[in-house]
Design an enzyme around this catalytic site. Structure first.
Site, mmCIF file in Angstrom:
data_model
loop_
_atom_site.group_PDB
_atom_site.id
_atom_site.type_symbol
_atom_site.label_atom_id
_atom_site.label_comp_id
_atom_site.label_asym_id
_atom_site.label_seq_id
_atom_site.Cartn_x
_atom_site.Cartn_y
_atom_site.Cartn_z
ATOM 1 N NE ARG A 155 5.957 -32.120 -33.290
ATOM 2 C CZ ARG A 155 5.914 -32.765 -34.452
ATOM 3 N NH1 ARG A 155 5.506 -34.028 -34.489
ATOM 4 N NH2 ARG A 155 6.263 -32.154 -35.568
ATOM 5 C CE LYS A 249 10.077 -32.035 -36.239
ATOM 6 N NZ LYS A 249 10.322 -33.380 -36.796
ATOM 7 C CD GLU A 282 10.079 -42.244 -34.674
ATOM 8 O OE1 GLU A 282 9.239 -41.361 -34.938
ATOM 9 O OE2 GLU A 282 10.930 -42.130 -33.775
#
Length: 399
Positions: A155, A249, A282
């Site tokens: 990721r 991210k 989220e």
């Protein structure tokens, strides 16, 4: 360690530029002299920092009475040698206690690993610092194993591609550096956090002046006690990131920080984001999941939010609860606020909180107001997986 030094031998340019830094220090000294009688500073511990007394800022955790401010000594800003800077950094670290201990840091800028927290620093002209051009990820350390390192690393590299940052090392070399950093830390239980930045070079907007991207990694040992009692959450009023940035991210976490602060101001643990269509998205640094009245585990889809590695692992482990009859099914789909608040159980899922039960959302009590049995079962499954899971999720660290 030899392999790390070999990998990053290209950073020898730093030594060549050291004379330039020395010359710049002399110029700074000359330029500073013109304002020596007018430029004052507020002494902070042993380090003297430029600060206007009339503009002193207070926050919820740091208050200072007017008497304390008046009694603070005022003096000229010192011109420090590199040795003095390091000593003051070290002294500054020793003057306050933190629940987090920094055991080792790798930096491709200085080309190695250090275990001295005082020099675990990043250059100010790194574009990750002043432009937010960087990505990061985290892997937990449990019993001397890195949990889901490869999943997090994949990721991490996807985020780097989206941020248009070319890593300084290939994937395997990066992986070895991360493992060696944990090995040097001697940490048995903690976390490994690592960053890729556009690199150092200048203070321009474009990274075209950055000569090379930078990799940083730090091993953190958190002394905070584990606590998995039910928590309260609120609905965030801070706008959620658009999908292009939410699925990456990156280090651009100001919305996340403001969302967390908003929750704390309401005596809650976290604030829950809704997407542009009003569906549950989220938390500030964790995913959300629910157990419906039909005993289905439901989780918002990952197309507009960060794809949580821990959340995905929970979905796999939850299949065992389906086989045992504790769950009737597992679904990843859109979830409305009404459905979420009427669920039997609600939980936050992430590498920091693992699986954390939620017992209240805004003014609505979730279920019976106690930690749900499925939530606690999933927490136990994750803890067991971290300690004795398959080799696909546990990477041993040589100490």
């Amino acid at each position: 360690m030899a392999s790390v030094r070999t990998l990053i031998s290209g950073t020898s340019f730093l030594a060549q530029n050291w004379s330039d830094h020395s010359q710049n220090s002399l110029i700074f000294s000359q330029n500073l002299s013109f304002s020596r009688h007018e430029f004052r500073c507020l002494q902070f511990g042993i380090v003297k920092l430029p600060f206007s007394r009339s503009n002193a800022v207070k926050n919820s955790s740091q208050t200072q009475s007017s008497t304390e401010i008046e009694s603070t000594r005022i003096s000229d800003v010192p011109l420090l040698s590199s040795t003095e800077v390091i000593e003051r950094l070290r002294t500054s670290r020793e003057t306050y206690k933190s629940k987090q201990q920094y055991l080792a840091m790798f930096s491709s800028v200085f080309g190695g690993i250090t275990t001295d927290p005082a020099i675990m620093v990043i250059p100010l002209d790194d574009h990750m610092v002043h432009r937010g051009h960087g990505v990061f990820d985290t892997a937990a350390i449990m019993d001397g194993y890195l949990y889901e390192l490869d999943q997090h690393l994949d990721r991490f590299l996807r985020s780097a591609t989206m941020a248009k940052i070319k890593p300084p090392f290939d994937r395997e070399s990066t992986r070895k550096i991360l493992i060696q950093t944990v090995s040097a830390s001697r940490c048995i239980k903690g976390s490994l956090r690592y960053w890729l930045s556009a690199g150092t070079g200048d203070f321009q907007l474009s990274p075209s002046g950055c000569h090379r991207s930078a990799l940083y990694a730090i091993v953190i040992q958190d002394q905070s006690p584990s606590d998995h009692i039910g928590i309260k959450v609120v609905t965030s009023s801070v706008p959620i990131k658009p999908p292009q940035f939410a699925v990456m991210k990156s280090v651009n976490y100001l919305p996340n920080v403001l969302s967390k602060m908003e929750a704390e101001e309401s005596d809650a643990y976290a604030a829950i984001w809704l997407d542009e269509d009003g569906f549950i998205a989220e938390g500030p640094n964790m995913n959300v999941a629910f157990v419906t009245k039909e005993k289905e585990l439901v989780m918002p889809s990952f197309d507009k939010i960060l794809s949580g590695c821990t959340a995905k692992r929970v979905l796999v482990l939850a299949e065992g609860l389906v086989r045992d009859g504790k769950l009737q099914g597992i679904k990843v789909r859109d979830v409305t606020v009404e459905e979420g608040k009427e669920a039997d159980e609600m939980m936050l899922i992430g590498s920091g909180v693992l699986v954390c039960p939620v017992v209240q959302w805004d003014d609505k009590v979730i279920g019976n107001g106690k930690e749900g049995p499925v939530t606690l079962a999933l927490l136990n499954l994750i803890l067991e997986d971290m300690k004795s899971g398959p080799t696909t999720v546990r990477v041993p660290v040589p100490y």
